[in-house]
Design a protein around this motif. Structure first.
Motif, PDB file in Angstrom:
ATOM      1  N   ALA A 219       0.802  -1.226   0.000  1.00 46.35           N
ATOM      2  CA  ALA A 219       0.000   0.000   0.000  1.00 46.35           C
ATOM      3  C   ALA A 219       0.831   1.270   0.000  1.00 46.35           C
ATOM      4  N   ASP A 220       2.021   1.236   0.597  1.00 44.23           N
ATOM      5  CA  ASP A 220       2.829   2.456   0.686  1.00 44.23           C
ATOM      6  C   ASP A 220       4.088   2.400  -0.179  1.00 44.23           C
ATOM      7  N   CYS A 221       4.022   1.648  -1.291  1.00 38.80           N
ATOM      8  CA  CYS A 221       5.201   1.519  -2.151  1.00 38.80           C
ATOM      9  C   CYS A 221       5.682   2.862  -2.679  1.00 38.80           C
ATOM     10  N   CYS A 222       4.758   3.798  -2.879  1.00 38.21           N
ATOM     11  CA  CYS A 222       5.141   5.103  -3.432  1.00 38.21           C
ATOM     12  C   CYS A 222       5.943   5.944  -2.450  1.00 38.21           C
ATOM     13  N   GLN A 223       5.944   5.539  -1.176  1.00 36.45           N
ATOM     14  CA  GLN A 223       6.672   6.306  -0.163  1.00 36.45           C
ATOM     15  C   GLN A 223       8.108   5.828   0.020  1.00 36.45           C
ATOM     16  N   HIS A 224       8.456   4.694  -0.592  1.00 32.83           N
ATOM     17  CA  HIS A 224       9.798   4.140  -0.436  1.00 32.83           C
ATOM     18  C   HIS A 224      10.626   4.411  -1.686  1.00 32.83           C
ATOM     19  N   PRO A 225      11.813   4.999  -1.537  1.00 32.47           N
ATOM     20  CA  PRO A 225      12.642   5.348  -2.698  1.00 32.47           C
ATOM     21  C   PRO A 225      12.886   4.154  -3.611  1.00 32.47           C
ATOM     22  N   SER A 226      12.771   4.417  -4.921  1.00 31.40           N
ATOM     23  CA  SER A 226      12.992   3.368  -5.912  1.00 31.40           C
ATOM     24  C   SER A 226      13.181   3.995  -7.285  1.00 31.40           C
ATOM     25  N   GLN A 227      13.976   3.357  -8.127  1.00 28.97           N
ATOM     26  CA  GLN A 227      14.113   3.834  -9.494  1.00 28.97           C
ATOM     27  C   GLN A 227      12.808   3.647 -10.265  1.00 28.97           C
ATOM     28  N   ALA A 228      11.907   2.842  -9.719  1.00 30.66           N
ATOM     29  CA  ALA A 228      10.596   2.655 -10.343  1.00 30.66           C
ATOM     30  C   ALA A 228       9.810   3.958 -10.408  1.00 30.66           C
ATOM     31  N   HIS A 229      10.124   4.884  -9.529  1.00 34.77           N
ATOM     32  CA  HIS A 229       9.372   6.133  -9.474  1.00 34.77           C
ATOM     33  C   HIS A 229       9.557   6.996 -10.720  1.00 34.77           C
ATOM     34  N   SER A 230      10.611   6.732 -11.480  1.00 28.30           N
ATOM     35  CA  SER A 230      10.830   7.515 -12.700  1.00 28.30           C
ATOM     36  C   SER A 230       9.751   7.238 -13.746  1.00 28.30           C
ATOM     37  N   THR A 231       9.075   6.094 -13.618  1.00 33.39           N
ATOM     38  CA  THR A 231       7.995   5.751 -14.546  1.00 33.39           C
ATOM     39  C   THR A 231       6.707   5.387 -13.812  1.00 33.39           C
ATOM     40  N   CYS A 232       6.608   5.739 -12.545  1.00 30.80           N
ATOM     41  CA  CYS A 232       5.419   5.378 -11.761  1.00 30.80           C
ATOM     42  C   CYS A 232       4.439   6.540 -11.699  1.00 30.80           C
ATOM     43  N   TYR A 233       3.344   6.400 -12.381  1.00 27.80           N
ATOM     44  CA  TYR A 233       2.328   7.448 -12.441  1.00 27.80           C
ATOM     45  C   TYR A 233       1.795   7.774 -11.038  1.00 27.80           C
ATOM     46  N   ARG A 234       1.488   6.756 -10.271  1.00 17.27           N
ATOM     47  CA  ARG A 234       0.899   6.985  -8.938  1.00 17.27           C
ATOM     48  C   ARG A 234       1.855   7.751  -8.039  1.00 17.27           C
ATOM     49  N   HIS A 235       3.128   7.363  -8.014  1.00 17.20           N
ATOM     50  CA  HIS A 235       4.113   8.085  -7.211  1.00 17.20           C
ATOM     51  C   HIS A 235       4.176   9.543  -7.643  1.00 17.20           C
ATOM     52  N   GLN A 236       4.168   9.766  -8.942  1.00 19.59           N
ATOM     53  CA  GLN A 236       4.345  11.126  -9.448  1.00 19.59           C
ATOM     54  C   GLN A 236       3.151  12.030  -9.135  1.00 19.59           C
ATOM     55  N   VAL A 237       1.926  11.498  -9.202  1.00 17.73           N
ATOM     56  CA  VAL A 237       0.781  12.343  -8.869  1.00 17.73           C
ATOM     57  C   VAL A 237       0.761  12.651  -7.370  1.00 17.73           C
ATOM     58  N   LEU A 238       1.218  11.721  -6.561  1.00 19.10           N
ATOM     59  CA  LEU A 238       1.298  11.978  -5.120  1.00 19.10           C
ATOM     60  C   LEU A 238       2.365  13.021  -4.819  1.00 19.10           C
ATOM     61  N   ARG A 239       3.453  13.022  -5.579  1.00 20.65           N
ATOM     62  CA  ARG A 239       4.497  14.031  -5.405  1.00 20.65           C
ATOM     63  C   ARG A 239       3.979  15.411  -5.816  1.00 20.65           C
TER      64      ARG A 239
END
Length: 361
Positions: A219-239
Motif C-alpha cells: 500500500a505504501d510503495c510510493c513512499q519508499h525510494p525506488s528507481q521505479a518512481h521515474s515511470t510510476c504514475y501513482r508516485h508522481q501524482v502523489l508528489r
C-alpha cells in the motif's frame, strides 16, 4: 546554427462532436496498444464488440455539451497556448495531437520541410504513463526514424524529448498561481479540495516498473525510494499533490486524492473520483472544489466529466455545489514556465527530475 523548433504534444479530440467523428477518434485511441495493453486480436474484439457499438453516441453527447463555436476545447485552448508561447520564443512553436488532428507525423514533416533539424518534443503531461507520454514519444520517434532513413548524416533530424515535470518547481509554481483564485474561495466558502487525476489500470503501473518488484507490491510503495518512481504514475501524482499542498499550506483534512475516467473492468487506481465526491457529500461537505493537475489544458475530462457530471453526482448525494478549478491553460505563469524551458540552452537537463533511487536497486 541548427534550426530548432518545439512541438507541444497533447492527447487530441475528434474532428467534430458527431457520432461518426467520435467513433473514428475512439477507434484510433483505443486500438493503441499502449492504451489497451492486450494483443491486437483481443484489443480489436473489445473495441469492436463492446465499445464502438454504444460508446460513441454517449461520448458525442458529452462532447456536444462542451464544444465551442471554434471547436474542441482542448484544441482551441492548446492553439491559444501555442500562440502565447510563440510570443515568448524566437524558435517556432508547433502543436500536435497523438490522436486526431493536427497529427504528430504531419506536424513533424511540416517543420522539417521548413528546414528544422532539431525538434524539442514536449508531451504536455506532467506525469509519466505509457498511454500518454510513451505512446506520443514512440509516434514521434517512428516518423523521425523514417525521415532520417532517407537522409545523409549531416541532414539527419535530432529529436530531443523533454522529460515529465510532475514536481519541477516551475510547474508547481505555475499550477499554484493558476489555482490561487479558487484556493481563496476554499478558505472562505468551500469545505474541501479534491485532487482528481486521470486514472490508470494498476497493470499499467506494474508493466512500467523497471525493477519488476516495486510498484503496487504494498500500500505504501510510493513512499519508499525506488528507481521505479521515474515511470510510476501513482508516485508522481502523489508528489505533485505533496508539493502543491506544501506550497499552499492546505491542511491534511482539507483535501483528498482520487482518480477519474475509468474504462473497462480491470482494477484501476483507487479511490475513484466519483466515490470520493459521493462520500464527501455523505459526510456533510456542501461545497467542494476539484482540481485536475494531470491535465494542463481543460478538455472533456475536466469540463464535462468533472464540472457537469461530477457536480450532478455530488448534488444527488446531498452536496450543494462542486466547482472545477480551471487548468493552467494560457495562464501567464504557465506560458512563462514553458518559455523558460524551451529557451534554455539544455532543456532536458533543466527539467530533468531527481529520481529517489534506493541503494538496494
Amino acid at each position: 546554427m541548427t534550426k530548432r523548433a518545439v512541438i507541444l504534444a497533447n492527447l487530441g479530440s475528434p474532428d467534430s462532436p458527431d457520432v461518426s467523428s467520435v467513433r473514428r477518434y475512439l477507434n484510433q485511441f483505443l486500438m493503441d496498444p499502449y492504451v489497451i495493453q492486450l494483443p491486437w486480436l483481443f484489443r480489436r474484439m473489445i473495441v469492436s464488440l463492446f465499445v464502438l457499438p454504444l460508446r460513441p453516441k454517449n461520448s458525442a453527447e458529452a462532447y456536444q455539451s462542451v464544444w465551442t463555436e471554434h471547436g474542441s476545447p482542448l484544441l482551441v485552448l492548446s492553439k491559444s497556448l501555442q500562440d502565447e508561447l510563440q510570443k515568448k520564443s524566437s524558435i517556432e512553436v508547433g502543436l500536435a495531437m497523438r490522436y486526431g488532428k493536427p497529427a504528430i507525423p504531419n506536424e513533424i514533416k511540416r517543420l522539417v520541410d521548413k528546414g528544422v533539424r532539431e525538434l524539442l518534443f514536449l508531451p504536455l503531461y506532467p506525469h509519466y504513463a505509457e498511454s500518454t507520454v510513451l505512446t506520443s514519444i514512440n509516434e514521434a520517434e517512428i516518423i523521425v526514424a523514417e525521415l532520417n532513413s532517407k537522409r545523409t548524416e549531416l541532414e539527419k533530424i535530432k529529436l530531443i524529448v523533454l522529460p515529465s515535470f510532475y514536481e519541477h518547481p516551475d510547474y508547481i509554481k505555475a499550477l499554484v498561481a493558476s489555482a490561487l483564485p479558487s484556493l481563496e474561495a476554499l478558505k472562505k466558502s468551500y469545505d474541501h479540495l479534491v485532487f482528481s487525476y486521470h486514472g490508470l489500470p494498476e497493470s499499467h503501473l506494474i508493466k512500467a516498473d523497471p525493477t519488476s518488484s516495486h510498484c503496487m507490491k504494498n500500500a505504501d510503495c510510493c513512499q519508499h525510494p525506488s528507481q521505479a518512481h521515474s515511470t510510476c504514475y501513482r508516485h508522481q501524482v502523489l508528489r505533485t499533490t505533496a508539493a502543491f499542498v506544501e506550497s499552499t499550506g492546505i491542511c491534511k483534512d482539507q483535501y483528498s486524492v482520487a482518480f477519474q475516467s475509468r474504462l473497462g473492468r480491470q482494477k484501476w487506481l483507487e479511490p475513484s473520483t466519483e466515490s470520493t465526491i459521493k462520500e464527501l457529500a455523505v459526510q456533510g461537505k456542501k461545497r467542494v472544489l476539484v482540481i485536475c493537475p494531470a491535465f494542463v489544458t481543460d478538455c472533456l475530462e475536466t469540463l464535462e466529466e468533472i464540472a457537469i457530471r461530477g457536480n450532478e453526482v455530488f448534488q444527488e448525494a446531498g452536496g450543494e455545489l462542486l466547482t472545477l478549478v480551471p487548468c493552467m491553460n494560457t495562464h501567464p505563469a504557465w506560458v512563462e514556465t514553458l518559455a523558460k524551458w524551451i529557451n534554455s540552452d539544455d532543456p532536458v537537463a533543466y527539467i530533468q527530475p531527481v529520481t529517489d533511487v534506493d541503494a538496494s536497486h
